[in-house]
Design a protein around this motif. Structure first.
Motif, PDB file in Angstrom:
ATOM      1  N   PHE A 170       0.835  -1.200   0.000  1.00  0.00           N
ATOM      2  CA  PHE A 170       0.000   0.000   0.000  1.00  0.00           C
ATOM      3  C   PHE A 170       0.875   1.256   0.000  1.00  0.00           C
ATOM      4  O   PHE A 170       0.631   2.205  -0.753  1.00  0.00           O
ATOM      5  CB  PHE A 170      -0.924  -0.023   1.219  1.00  0.00           C
ATOM      6  CG  PHE A 170      -1.653   1.260   1.464  1.00  0.00           C
ATOM      7  CD1 PHE A 170      -2.544   1.765   0.541  1.00  0.00           C
ATOM      8  CD2 PHE A 170      -1.447   1.979   2.644  1.00  0.00           C
ATOM      9  CE1 PHE A 170      -3.224   2.951   0.764  1.00  0.00           C
ATOM     10  CE2 PHE A 170      -2.116   3.166   2.878  1.00  0.00           C
ATOM     11  CZ  PHE A 170      -3.002   3.654   1.936  1.00  0.00           C
ATOM     12  N   ILE A 171       1.893   1.281   0.835  1.00  0.00           N
ATOM     13  CA  ILE A 171       2.789   2.429   0.913  1.00  0.00           C
ATOM     14  C   ILE A 171       3.481   2.663  -0.422  1.00  0.00           C
ATOM     15  O   ILE A 171       3.582   3.806  -0.906  1.00  0.00           O
ATOM     16  CB  ILE A 171       3.823   2.216   2.041  1.00  0.00           C
ATOM     17  CG1 ILE A 171       3.141   2.386   3.411  1.00  0.00           C
ATOM     18  CG2 ILE A 171       5.007   3.166   1.911  1.00  0.00           C
ATOM     19  CD1 ILE A 171       3.991   1.938   4.582  1.00  0.00           C
ATOM     20  N   GLU A 172       3.944   1.602  -1.055  1.00  0.00           N
ATOM     21  CA  GLU A 172       4.678   1.761  -2.305  1.00  0.00           C
ATOM     22  C   GLU A 172       3.766   2.093  -3.482  1.00  0.00           C
ATOM     23  O   GLU A 172       4.261   2.500  -4.545  1.00  0.00           O
ATOM     24  CB  GLU A 172       5.495   0.497  -2.581  1.00  0.00           C
ATOM     25  CG  GLU A 172       6.604   0.305  -1.540  1.00  0.00           C
ATOM     26  CD  GLU A 172       7.668  -0.668  -1.975  1.00  0.00           C
ATOM     27  OE1 GLU A 172       7.380  -1.541  -2.820  1.00  0.00           O
ATOM     28  OE2 GLU A 172       8.804  -0.559  -1.457  1.00  0.00           O
ATOM     29  N   SER A 173       2.468   1.963  -3.315  1.00  0.00           N
ATOM     30  CA  SER A 173       1.521   2.371  -4.362  1.00  0.00           C
ATOM     31  C   SER A 173       1.019   3.804  -4.149  1.00  0.00           C
ATOM     32  O   SER A 173       0.293   4.332  -4.989  1.00  0.00           O
ATOM     33  CB  SER A 173       0.317   1.420  -4.394  1.00  0.00           C
ATOM     34  OG  SER A 173      -0.494   1.584  -3.236  1.00  0.00           O
ATOM     35  N   ALA A 174       1.424   4.429  -3.037  1.00  0.00           N
ATOM     36  CA  ALA A 174       0.907   5.752  -2.686  1.00  0.00           C
ATOM     37  C   ALA A 174       1.497   6.838  -3.581  1.00  0.00           C
ATOM     38  O   ALA A 174       2.660   6.769  -3.989  1.00  0.00           O
ATOM     39  CB  ALA A 174       1.216   6.058  -1.223  1.00  0.00           C
ATOM     40  N   ASP A 175       0.695   7.872  -3.856  1.00  0.00           N
ATOM     41  CA  ASP A 175       1.189   9.046  -4.560  1.00  0.00           C
ATOM     42  C   ASP A 175       1.285  10.253  -3.634  1.00  0.00           C
ATOM     43  O   ASP A 175       1.716  11.330  -4.057  1.00  0.00           O
ATOM     44  CB  ASP A 175       0.306   9.389  -5.774  1.00  0.00           C
ATOM     45  CG  ASP A 175      -1.152   9.648  -5.408  1.00  0.00           C
ATOM     46  OD1 ASP A 175      -1.419  10.401  -4.457  1.00  0.00           O
ATOM     47  OD2 ASP A 175      -2.034   9.092  -6.094  1.00  0.00           O
ATOM     48  N   GLY A 194       4.401  12.325  -5.191  1.00  0.00           N
ATOM     49  CA  GLY A 194       5.185  11.864  -6.325  1.00  0.00           C
ATOM     50  C   GLY A 194       4.448  10.749  -7.033  1.00  0.00           C
ATOM     51  O   GLY A 194       3.349  10.346  -6.625  1.00  0.00           O
ATOM     52  N   ASN A 195       5.027  10.236  -8.099  1.00  0.00           N
ATOM     53  CA  ASN A 195       4.436   9.092  -8.769  1.00  0.00           C
ATOM     54  C   ASN A 195       4.540   7.864  -7.869  1.00  0.00           C
ATOM     55  O   ASN A 195       5.462   7.759  -7.043  1.00  0.00           O
ATOM     56  CB  ASN A 195       5.156   8.820 -10.086  1.00  0.00           C
ATOM     57  CG  ASN A 195       4.911   9.902 -11.116  1.00  0.00           C
ATOM     58  OD1 ASN A 195       3.878  10.579 -11.088  1.00  0.00           O
ATOM     59  ND2 ASN A 195       5.857  10.083 -12.032  1.00  0.00           N
ATOM     60  N   PHE A 234      -0.636   7.898   5.724  1.00  0.00           N
ATOM     61  CA  PHE A 234      -1.001   7.484   4.379  1.00  0.00           C
ATOM     62  C   PHE A 234      -2.512   7.289   4.337  1.00  0.00           C
ATOM     63  O   PHE A 234      -3.089   6.642   5.212  1.00  0.00           O
ATOM     64  CB  PHE A 234      -0.308   6.166   4.011  1.00  0.00           C
ATOM     65  CG  PHE A 234       1.177   6.289   3.841  1.00  0.00           C
ATOM     66  CD1 PHE A 234       1.728   6.509   2.588  1.00  0.00           C
ATOM     67  CD2 PHE A 234       2.021   6.181   4.936  1.00  0.00           C
ATOM     68  CE1 PHE A 234       3.105   6.623   2.432  1.00  0.00           C
ATOM     69  CE2 PHE A 234       3.398   6.290   4.789  1.00  0.00           C
ATOM     70  CZ  PHE A 234       3.942   6.509   3.536  1.00  0.00           C
ATOM     71  N   LEU A 235      -3.142   7.834   3.300  1.00  0.00           N
ATOM     72  CA  LEU A 235      -4.594   7.783   3.145  1.00  0.00           C
ATOM     73  C   LEU A 235      -4.953   6.986   1.913  1.00  0.00           C
ATOM     74  O   LEU A 235      -4.401   7.222   0.828  1.00  0.00           O
ATOM     75  CB  LEU A 235      -5.146   9.211   3.033  1.00  0.00           C
ATOM     76  CG  LEU A 235      -6.602   9.376   2.613  1.00  0.00           C
ATOM     77  CD1 LEU A 235      -7.546   8.789   3.653  1.00  0.00           C
ATOM     78  CD2 LEU A 235      -6.914  10.856   2.390  1.00  0.00           C
ATOM     79  N   ASP A 236      -5.861   6.017   2.075  1.00  0.00           N
ATOM     80  CA  ASP A 236      -6.458   5.357   0.918  1.00  0.00           C
ATOM     81  C   ASP A 236      -7.577   6.265   0.428  1.00  0.00           C
ATOM     82  O   ASP A 236      -8.626   6.383   1.074  1.00  0.00           O
ATOM     83  CB  ASP A 236      -6.996   3.977   1.301  1.00  0.00           C
ATOM     84  CG  ASP A 236      -7.460   3.183   0.088  1.00  0.00           C
ATOM     85  OD1 ASP A 236      -8.084   3.776  -0.807  1.00  0.00           O
ATOM     86  OD2 ASP A 236      -7.215   1.963   0.040  1.00  0.00           O
ATOM     87  N   TRP A 237      -7.354   6.911  -0.709  1.00  0.00           N
ATOM     88  CA  TRP A 237      -8.270   7.939  -1.189  1.00  0.00           C
ATOM     89  C   TRP A 237      -9.603   7.367  -1.662  1.00  0.00           C
ATOM     90  O   TRP A 237     -10.554   8.122  -1.879  1.00  0.00           O
ATOM     91  CB  TRP A 237      -7.615   8.718  -2.330  1.00  0.00           C
ATOM     92  CG  TRP A 237      -6.389   9.456  -1.901  1.00  0.00           C
ATOM     93  CD1 TRP A 237      -5.118   8.964  -1.833  1.00  0.00           C
ATOM     94  CD2 TRP A 237      -6.310  10.815  -1.460  1.00  0.00           C
ATOM     95  NE1 TRP A 237      -4.256   9.927  -1.376  1.00  0.00           N
ATOM     96  CE2 TRP A 237      -4.946  11.068  -1.150  1.00  0.00           C
ATOM     97  CE3 TRP A 237      -7.244  11.839  -1.305  1.00  0.00           C
ATOM     98  CZ2 TRP A 237      -4.510  12.314  -0.683  1.00  0.00           C
ATOM     99  CZ3 TRP A 237      -6.809  13.077  -0.849  1.00  0.00           C
ATOM    100  CH2 TRP A 237      -5.463  13.308  -0.544  1.00  0.00           C
TER     101      TRP A 237
END
Length: 293
Positions: A170-175, A194-195, A234-237
């Protein structure tokens, strides 16, 4: 603006003291009408502070219908509702004059506003008296066109001391994530974007990210230079889940001005459905660098 020794040390390392002094002239204590109007449009606020009981620094998400956040004086904002029950900063915000950093970020307009000061409880939530108010440019901020408010059933939070495989993915997929830091006289909350892939979960106990070029004030890295405590959010949008981490961070200075921040995990709190907001698919900022390192 008066910078403390940590920020000055990093500014001097990169020879940007004059730039920082110029940018710092935009930092004020008063809430202008345009800033007050911006705050009243927002459905969320991120707040960072240290828990005086444990000493841990956390970043927390506060949400509400637009208007839950508003200017109530030339230097004061009110927040209806405060932090949710069970939030790690609930105890800290029950006291008077708690140093806090806040950031109101609007993905729709790619605008953000930071207000640092001192919080106190009120019958309806919180009030924050401002010491510093300033806006940042839209760099590294992803656009999300719209959001919906969803009625989500509450779910139990999960505490741990190491990241699971799912949390690391999840963290590594975050923008986007938010970063809380502190210094002797206050606190700060900032945004990092970031991307996907720009922040890495190097192990169950450590994260890292490149510190991209910004406004040369070096408030965050300056705080870490004098106090390594930090909190990440970190937020899951889409689902509204929130992942909060507290620990310590250090900056590694490499060649050609490259800066890498390494965060060591002390405690993790994962809360499903913490936010009622579901945001639309992001449009990545054109300023985002390639995350490959």
């Amino acid at each position: 603006m008066t910078y403390h020794s940590g920020s000055r040390a990093v500014q001097d390392r990169f020879g940007v003291r004059d730039v920082a002094d110029h940018v710092g002239q935009a930092v004020g204590q008063g809430i202008r009408p345009v800033a007050a109007a911006f705050l009243e449009q927002q459905p969320m606020l991120v707040l960072g502070a240290a828990d005086p009981a444990s000493g841990a620094v956390w970043a927390s998400l506060l949400t509400g219908e637009p208007g839950f956040l508003r200017a109530t004086g030339p230097r004061q904002i009110s927040v209806v509702g405060g932090v949710r029950a069970g939030d790690p900063l609930a105890g800290a915000l029950s006291g008077q004059d708690t140093p806090v950093g806040t950031i109101a970020l609007d993905p729709r307009s790619r605008r953000r506003m930071r207000l640092n000061g001192r919080a106190r409880p009120t019958p309806r939530g919180l009030a924050v008296e401002a010491d510093q108010i300033f806006s940042n440019c839209p760099k590294y901020l992803q656009r999300r066109e719209s959001y919906e408010t969803v009625d989500r059933p509450s779910a139990a939070a999960r505490r741990s001391c190491e990241l699971t495989t799912e949390q690391r993915e999840f963290i590594e997929s975050a923008d986007t994530f938010f970063l809380a830091t502190v210094h002797e006289h206050g606190a700060d909350a900032s945004h990092r974007g970031g991307n996907p892939g720009f922040v890495r979960a190097d192990s169950p106990y450590e994260l890292s990210w490149l510190d991209y070029p910004g406004n040369s004030m070096f408030l965050t890295l300056g705080n870490l230079a004098v106090d390594p405590r930090a909190g990440l959010l970190f937020l899951d949008w889409v689902s509204g889940a929130v992942l909060q981490l507290t620990g310590t961070a250090r900056t590694e200075f490499g060649p050609d001005g490259v800066r890498t921040v390494r965060f060591t995990v002390a405690e993790i709190l994962e809360t499903p459905a913490a936010s009622p907001l579901t945001w639309s698919v992001p449009e990545n900022s054109p300023a985002n660098p390639d995350p490959a390192r």
